[in-house]
Write a protein that holds these residues in place. Sequence first.
Motif, short mmCIF file in Angstrom:
data_model
loop_
_atom_site.label_atom_id
_atom_site.label_comp_id
_atom_site.label_asym_id
_atom_site.label_seq_id
_atom_site.Cartn_x
_atom_site.Cartn_y
_atom_site.Cartn_z
N ILE A 84 -6.10 4.38 -2.19
CA ILE A 84 -4.64 4.24 -2.12
C ILE A 84 -4.07 3.62 -3.40
N ASP B 130 -4.03 7.12 -5.65
CA ASP B 130 -2.80 7.79 -5.20
C ASP B 130 -1.53 7.27 -5.86
N TYR C 119 0.82 -1.22 0.00
CA TYR C 119 0.00 0.00 0.00
C TYR C 119 0.85 1.27 0.00
N HIS D 50 -2.26 7.59 5.36
CA HIS D 50 -3.06 6.42 4.95
C HIS D 50 -3.14 5.38 6.07
#
Length: 167
Positions: free
Chosen positions: A122, A126, A14, A25
Amino acid sequence: MSNQEVFFKWTDAYSVNIKTIDDQHKELVNILNRLFIAVSKREGDKVIAGILDALMSYTQTHFALEERLLQQAKYKDFAAHKEEHRKLLDQLDRLCKKHLLEDKPIYFEMLSFLKHWLKEHIQGVDILYSDDLVKAGFSTAAWEQSANEEFAKMSASKKWWELWKAA
Ligand SMILES: [Fe+2]
């Protein structure tokens, strides 16, 4: 179901390779795990509503800060990224409102939705900017300082620790 079980386990998969963003996050993951505990231990609607409120506030601030970073870095797909944030926030807002209006909320369905929602933010959204910023060697130091100040202000006004006390 054991309370020791971790609902959303953070792994390096992640990571977006920008430490402060990863830390934010991880905090979103923590809030989701806190929600899982509250649901598993049947802590009640009031506690759950408080956690959802924390999730909403943290997400709004995180998205706004992320957008500020992308603007500072002159990220080429800034507009598209902002639009993705708007959609994700809208989904979260609808879910929270639905939860507050329902007589018998379906908590585990809500949790699985939120897990997917966070992964989508995520890994789906992102990850698209992080490569560009890392490759460009953009320094996040100034942004990092203002981001930390903003979260400190928010935590003080929201009294988050009260939510964690019950866990
Ligand atoms: Fe993010």
